[in-house]
Design an enzyme around this catalytic site. Structure first.
Site, PDB file in Angstrom:
ATOM      1  N   ASP A  80       0.734  -1.192   0.003  1.00  0.00           N
ATOM      2  CA  ASP A  80       0.023  -0.007  -0.018  1.00  0.00           C
ATOM      3  C   ASP A  80       0.879   1.152   0.000  1.00  0.00           C
ATOM      4  O   ASP A  80       2.066   1.385   0.227  1.00  0.00           O
ATOM      5  CB  ASP A  80      -0.848  -0.089   1.129  1.00  0.00           C
ATOM      6  CG  ASP A  80      -0.174  -0.465   2.611  1.00  0.00           C
ATOM      7  OD1 ASP A  80       1.051  -0.427   2.499  1.00  0.00           O
ATOM      8  OD2 ASP A  80      -0.978  -0.629   3.449  1.00  0.00           O
ATOM      9  N   ASN A 127      -7.446  -2.599  14.357  1.00  0.00           N
ATOM     10  CA  ASN A 127      -8.943  -2.778  13.819  1.00  0.00           C
ATOM     11  C   ASN A 127      -8.881  -3.894  12.966  1.00  0.00           C
ATOM     12  O   ASN A 127      -9.880  -4.252  12.313  1.00  0.00           O
ATOM     13  CB  ASN A 127      -9.577  -1.636  13.138  1.00  0.00           C
ATOM     14  CG  ASN A 127      -8.782  -1.104  11.861  1.00  0.00           C
ATOM     15  OD1 ASN A 127      -7.697  -1.999  11.473  1.00  0.00           O
ATOM     16  ND2 ASN A 127      -9.165   0.000  11.371  1.00  0.00           N
ATOM     17  N   HIS A 142      -7.107  -4.349  10.079  1.00  0.00           N
ATOM     18  CA  HIS A 142      -6.984  -4.343   8.688  1.00  0.00           C
ATOM     19  C   HIS A 142      -5.670  -4.989   8.082  1.00  0.00           C
ATOM     20  O   HIS A 142      -4.929  -5.143   8.951  1.00  0.00           O
ATOM     21  CB  HIS A 142      -7.010  -2.789   8.317  1.00  0.00           C
ATOM     22  CG  HIS A 142      -5.930  -1.992   8.758  1.00  0.00           C
ATOM     23  ND1 HIS A 142      -5.760  -0.810   9.197  1.00  0.00           N
ATOM     24  CD2 HIS A 142      -4.359  -2.251   8.717  1.00  0.00           C
ATOM     25  CE1 HIS A 142      -4.779  -0.373   9.404  1.00  0.00           C
ATOM     26  NE2 HIS A 142      -3.921  -1.130   9.475  1.00  0.00           N
ATOM     27  N   GLU A 149      -9.631  -1.638   5.105  1.00  0.00           N
ATOM     28  CA  GLU A 149     -10.356  -1.419   6.158  1.00  0.00           C
ATOM     29  C   GLU A 149     -11.343  -2.070   6.571  1.00  0.00           C
ATOM     30  O   GLU A 149     -11.987  -2.623   5.799  1.00  0.00           O
ATOM     31  CB  GLU A 149     -10.351   0.035   6.388  1.00  0.00           C
ATOM     32  CG  GLU A 149      -9.566   1.081   6.298  1.00  0.00           C
ATOM     33  CD  GLU A 149      -8.855   1.189   7.543  1.00  0.00           C
ATOM     34  OE1 GLU A 149      -8.607   0.198   8.436  1.00  0.00           O
ATOM     35  OE2 GLU A 149      -8.180   2.328   7.838  1.00  0.00           O
TER      36      GLU A 149
HETATM   37  C1  GLP Z   1      -0.420   0.371   8.456  1.00  0.00           C
HETATM   38  C2  GLP Z   1      -0.167  -0.446   7.067  1.00  0.00           C
HETATM   39  C3  GLP Z   1      -0.409  -1.776   7.389  1.00  0.00           C
HETATM   40  C4  GLP Z   1       0.299  -2.218   8.699  1.00  0.00           C
HETATM   41  C5  GLP Z   1      -0.501  -1.650   9.984  1.00  0.00           C
HETATM   42  C6  GLP Z   1       0.262  -1.825  11.362  1.00  0.00           C
HETATM   43  O1  GLP Z   1      -1.681   0.868   8.651  1.00  0.00           O
HETATM   44  N1  GLP Z   1      -1.019   0.377   6.141  1.00  0.00           N
HETATM   45  O2  GLP Z   1       0.332  -2.424   6.304  1.00  0.00           O
HETATM   46  O3  GLP Z   1       0.023  -3.707   8.940  1.00  0.00           O
HETATM   47  O4  GLP Z   1      -0.313  -0.152   9.795  1.00  0.00           O
HETATM   48  O5  GLP Z   1       1.554  -1.209  11.602  1.00  0.00           O
HETATM   49  P1  GLP Z   1       2.260  -1.480  12.858  1.00  0.00           P
HETATM   50  O6  GLP Z   1       3.130  -2.539  12.374  1.00  0.00           O
HETATM   51  O7  GLP Z   1       2.964  -0.189  12.871  1.00  0.00           O
HETATM   52  O8  GLP Z   1       1.359  -1.711  14.020  1.00  0.00           O
END
Ligand code: GLP
Length: 241
Positions: free
Chosen positions: A67, A136, A138, A143
């Site tokens: 993404d 959440n 995702h 989402e």
């Molecule tokens: C972001 C990314 C996701 C990632 C998530 C968790 O929103 N788009 O791909 O898995 O956050 O991030 P973190 O590893 O910092 O908790």
């Protein structure tokens, strides 16, 4: 779903790195899907450390990131392009043309989504795709919602995602509200998926993903349908299992 609980973040990261390194050692032109966020940082530094020992080359590897935010220039410290460059790509011998990240500055988001989806497909199935998970539930930026989006698409970020990701920005109002993400079918098309989760704040989402009903309300639950997925978590993220 195979779930491996490690005692700490370092051990999680080393195991995740081993999956990545073994994939490339077994197939020098592997196609790899990559995540951003805090969770994969340890994996990336373990990969770089191994690369520095001259045991592996990424010359023929192709990567596809999950993404990207819409509206951040590539050099913005919070763009995922910059994140990947800083934490992985600038340290290894991957070719620039083999790196793929959705273009968040495109003037035509729809077209960029279609192009990105086509590029993933043309490369053949991803040999391995690494994922993190949002609090959440995702995956990528898919989402929670009323339905699953199959292909690469534009997404409106949920307020809880904006709040969670605001820790990287000076001001919460600087967090982009939209992004481009691989869709659920794109994600499920990978031959192997490795999902990483660390810490208590992920425990609820992890438990729902592993044991809950499959629902777009918790996008990661769809991963129950994948035949080759390994979830690597630390003890705290395993707290609700
Ligand atoms: C972001 C990314 C996701 C990632 C998530 C968790 O929103 N788009 O791909 O898995 O956050 O991030 P973190 O590893 O910092 O908790």
């Amino acid at each position: 779903m195979e779930v491996i609980t490690k005692s700490n973040y370092q051990e999680m990261s080393l195991l995740a790195a081993k999956y990545l390194l073994d994939t490339v050692k077994g197939k020098s032109d592997a196609v790899i899907g990559l995540p951003t966020g805090s969770t994969p940082l340890g994996m990336y530094s373990a990969v770089v450390e191994e690369y520095r020992k001259n045991t592996i080359s990424f010359q023929n590897v192709k990567t596809f990131n999950l993404d990207e935010y819409i509206g951040l220039i590539k050099t913005d410290e919070n763009s995922y392009y910059n994140f990947m460059n800083t934490n992985l790509f600038s340290h290894i011998d991957i070719k620039k043309e083999n790196i793929h990240i959705p273009d968040g500055m495109t003037g035509d988001v729809k077209k960029e989504c279609t192009n990105y989806e086509n590029k993933v497909r043309q490369a053949g199935s991803m040999d391995i795709l690494f994922l993190g998970i949002g609090k959440n539930g995702h995956i990528g930026f898919n989402e929670p919602g009323d339905f699953f989006e199959p292909y690469t698409h534009e997404v409106q970020l949920k307020q809880n995602t904006i709040n969670a990701n605001s820790r990287f920005f000076e001001n919460i109002h600087d967090v982009p509200t939209t992004a481009i993400t691989m869709g659920i079918k794109t994600i499920l098309s990978a031959k192997k998926i490795v999902l990483l989760a660390e810490g208590e704040s992920k425990a609820e989402a992890v438990a729902e993903m592993v044991n809950g009903k499959i629902t777009p309300r918790l996008p990661a639950s769809i991963l129950q349908l994948h035949d080759n997925i390994t979830v690597i978590i630390d003890k705290k993220a395993a707290g609700n299992l």
